[in-house]
Design a protein around this motif. Sequence first.
Motif, PDB file in Angstrom:
ATOM      1  N   THR A 109      64.779 119.093  31.980  1.00  0.00           N
ATOM      2  CA  THR A 109      66.229 118.832  31.924  1.00  0.00           C
ATOM      3  C   THR A 109      66.687 118.522  30.497  1.00  0.00           C
ATOM      4  O   THR A 109      67.836 118.732  30.163  1.00  0.00           O
ATOM      5  CB  THR A 109      66.646 117.677  32.847  1.00  0.00           C
ATOM      6  N   HIS A 110      65.783 118.010  29.648  1.00  0.00           N
ATOM      7  CA  HIS A 110      66.101 117.745  28.248  1.00  0.00           C
ATOM      8  C   HIS A 110      64.830 117.336  27.524  1.00  0.00           C
ATOM      9  O   HIS A 110      63.760 117.258  28.142  1.00  0.00           O
ATOM     10  CB  HIS A 110      67.212 116.706  28.099  1.00  0.00           C
ATOM     11  N   HIS A 111      64.943 117.037  26.228  1.00  0.00           N
ATOM     12  CA  HIS A 111      63.755 116.897  25.390  1.00  0.00           C
ATOM     13  C   HIS A 111      63.139 115.495  25.360  1.00  0.00           C
ATOM     14  O   HIS A 111      62.095 115.308  24.742  1.00  0.00           O
ATOM     15  CB  HIS A 111      64.100 117.284  23.947  1.00  0.00           C
ATOM     16  N   ASP A 114      60.019 111.043  28.065  1.00  0.00           N
ATOM     17  CA  ASP A 114      59.670 110.695  29.449  1.00  0.00           C
ATOM     18  C   ASP A 114      59.810 111.885  30.405  1.00  0.00           C
ATOM     19  O   ASP A 114      59.471 111.776  31.578  1.00  0.00           O
ATOM     20  CB  ASP A 114      60.514 109.500  29.948  1.00  0.00           C
ATOM     21  N   HIS A 115      60.291 113.035  29.889  1.00  0.00           N
ATOM     22  CA  HIS A 115      60.485 114.209  30.744  1.00  0.00           C
ATOM     23  C   HIS A 115      59.584 115.390  30.365  1.00  0.00           C
ATOM     24  O   HIS A 115      59.422 116.305  31.151  1.00  0.00           O
ATOM     25  CB  HIS A 115      61.948 114.662  30.685  1.00  0.00           C
ATOM     26  N   VAL A 116      59.063 115.373  29.132  1.00  0.00           N
ATOM     27  CA  VAL A 116      58.412 116.614  28.662  1.00  0.00           C
ATOM     28  C   VAL A 116      56.907 116.516  28.388  1.00  0.00           C
ATOM     29  O   VAL A 116      56.234 117.547  28.390  1.00  0.00           O
ATOM     30  CB  VAL A 116      59.101 117.166  27.380  1.00  0.00           C
ATOM     31  N   SER A 293      67.279 112.185  37.454  1.00  0.00           N
ATOM     32  CA  SER A 293      65.904 112.122  36.930  1.00  0.00           C
ATOM     33  C   SER A 293      65.434 110.691  36.665  1.00  0.00           C
ATOM     34  O   SER A 293      64.338 110.473  36.156  1.00  0.00           O
ATOM     35  CB  SER A 293      65.778 112.972  35.662  1.00  0.00           C
ATOM     36  N   HIS A 294      66.282 109.711  36.962  1.00  0.00           N
ATOM     37  CA  HIS A 294      65.873 108.302  36.985  1.00  0.00           C
ATOM     38  C   HIS A 294      66.562 107.655  38.180  1.00  0.00           C
ATOM     39  O   HIS A 294      67.659 108.058  38.549  1.00  0.00           O
ATOM     40  CB  HIS A 294      66.333 107.551  35.727  1.00  0.00           C
ATOM     41  N   THR A 295      65.964 106.614  38.714  1.00  0.00           N
ATOM     42  CA  THR A 295      66.460 105.877  39.889  1.00  0.00           C
ATOM     43  C   THR A 295      66.543 106.792  41.115  1.00  0.00           C
ATOM     44  O   THR A 295      65.959 107.880  41.104  1.00  0.00           O
ATOM     45  CB  THR A 295      67.795 105.120  39.616  1.00  0.00           C
TER      46      THR A 295
HETATM   47 ZN   LIG Z   1      65.014 110.011  30.770  1.00  0.00          ZN
END
Ligand SMILES: [Zn+2]
Length: 591
Positions: A109-111, A114-116, A293-295
């Motif tokens: 979803t973005h760089h 915590d996502h990549v 993507s959180h909670t």
């Molecule tokens: Zn995040």
Amino acid sequence: MTATLLHLALSLSLSSCGAPPGPAPVLEVDSRLAAQSSLFERGVRAAGEGVWVASGFGLANSILLEAPGGVVIVDTMSGRRQAEAVLAAFRETTGLPSPEKPVRAIILTHHHSDHVFGGGVFVESALESAVESAVENAGGTSPVAAPPVYAHATTSQEIDRVVNALSDALYLRSMRMFGQFLPAASVANAGIGPTLDYEPSDLTLARPTHVVEERLDISVAGLDLTLVHAPGESSDQLFVWLPKSKTLLAGDNIYRAFPNLYTIRGTAYRDVRQWVASLDTMRDLGAEVLVPSHTSPVAGKEAIAELLTAYRDAIQYIHDQTVRGINRGATAEELVAEIQLPPHLADHPWLAETYGTVAWSVRAIFDGYLGWFDGRGAHLDPLSAEDRSLRLSAALEDGRPLAEQAKSALASGDVRWAAELADHWLRLKPKSKAARETLAAALEEQGKVHPSANGRHYLLSQAAEIRGELKIPPTPRTEVSDEFVDSLAIGPFMEALPVRLKAEKALDRDTVVHFHFPDVEEHYTIHLRHGVAEVRHRAPAKADLSITVDAKIWKRIAFGKRSPIAAVASGELKTGGGLFAVVGFLNLFER
Ligand SMILES: [Zn+2]
């Protein structure tokens, strides 16, 4: 000081004590923040038909979408260990990914880290499945391809920027912000997840192979997906839309906490107007399942609509009232003291300041538009930090009143210190002539010798204004020629209205106004909703007030070149609501 020097200084100061420091003391956690922990129980949960969310494994969620012929993974955690735990939990709860339904695509979803940085784990899982099936079906001779990784066109370079150019500063500040080195008992949670739990040795990146510019419709293993660029929490943010099940994967543009319009680990300006526009694009979808993507996920069309509306209103409120204050000449400090969310937003369960805060946001918006200079001459060329510390220490020892010390500093030619002291003095005693004169003289002395023409003129002008010798008139809009006003487009006039809203007078209003501009055949809707004016470039389904007027006339009204009352009297402005309704509406905005 560079981060390396800072590290050195820190380690020197620690080693000078002879032994490493003991553990930091365990400190009590604020009850509102502690309550957030219940959101982050570790596990895999169904969010809708074929949509599974792994949460509690790290700061972010990882989402599994089941397709007829495989699975899609949206966001990949912050490292190998977290991603492996998520993959195992997905398999245990759902049986997926499996040899029959392997990972067919990854979406970032973005760089943000915590996502990549767990991406490699999901790629390896796909490759293992491919090898197994190749062995079974064709004796292991067919080529094995990694699954495509989708992200916005700028995500790759954003990852590189974080990894390289700013890594020292961002690392140090992130470690503080996420409490990575605090004792575990002092860390209830990280606001939008249990913990960052970042391990530099553990990073495994699945670099984007397929990019999204503005919008991309894809079908992965029989599942239709739309990826939409939605700048907000980051400029490369995407949301994922599943049209069939009306499921919206919102990335980080919404989570159950006041948004990080600014992050204290350090970030370039996050364009909050674009963030609001991205939330509006999401609202228009009519989602029935929302998976951030959180909670936690949310189900139900009405609940989601209410939530997205409250979230975008909170962001727009802070933006608009900050810009309104900026136009009035207020400083960021003054606006921080003044601006708060109205009660219905402040008390909203998704807007508690357990992650971002209103105060940081006000400062970021001020800085995003005007930069570091707050407009007060005393702050234009301030003393160095060391010089200020020396003078402050001497002043406290001296003990004489502020006014006396300001005058003394001026008399001794210490004009920057005199300006700083007089600036405080005048704030405390705005009617004091002596305070005004001292500040004006201190600014004038600096202006007279300033090497920059800009600096010189600014300081001399402000000194004269403070003395009452000069009054710069308000923006001379009425002097602009009709011809010039006619050459301007109507859109920016409508878009600029919200930052003039006197929110305090509109808190109990819920009114939809329809503007029709026949000469350019354009329609606008202004929904005045409890202190926020939402502008849309379209006609509303239903309006409380309708205004029909040529754009040409409206622009003149906006420039103060024509009175709205005269426009109604002459029939140039037609309204379904009567003159009072129109004037009442216009009076809610600053002139
Ligand atoms: Zn995040």
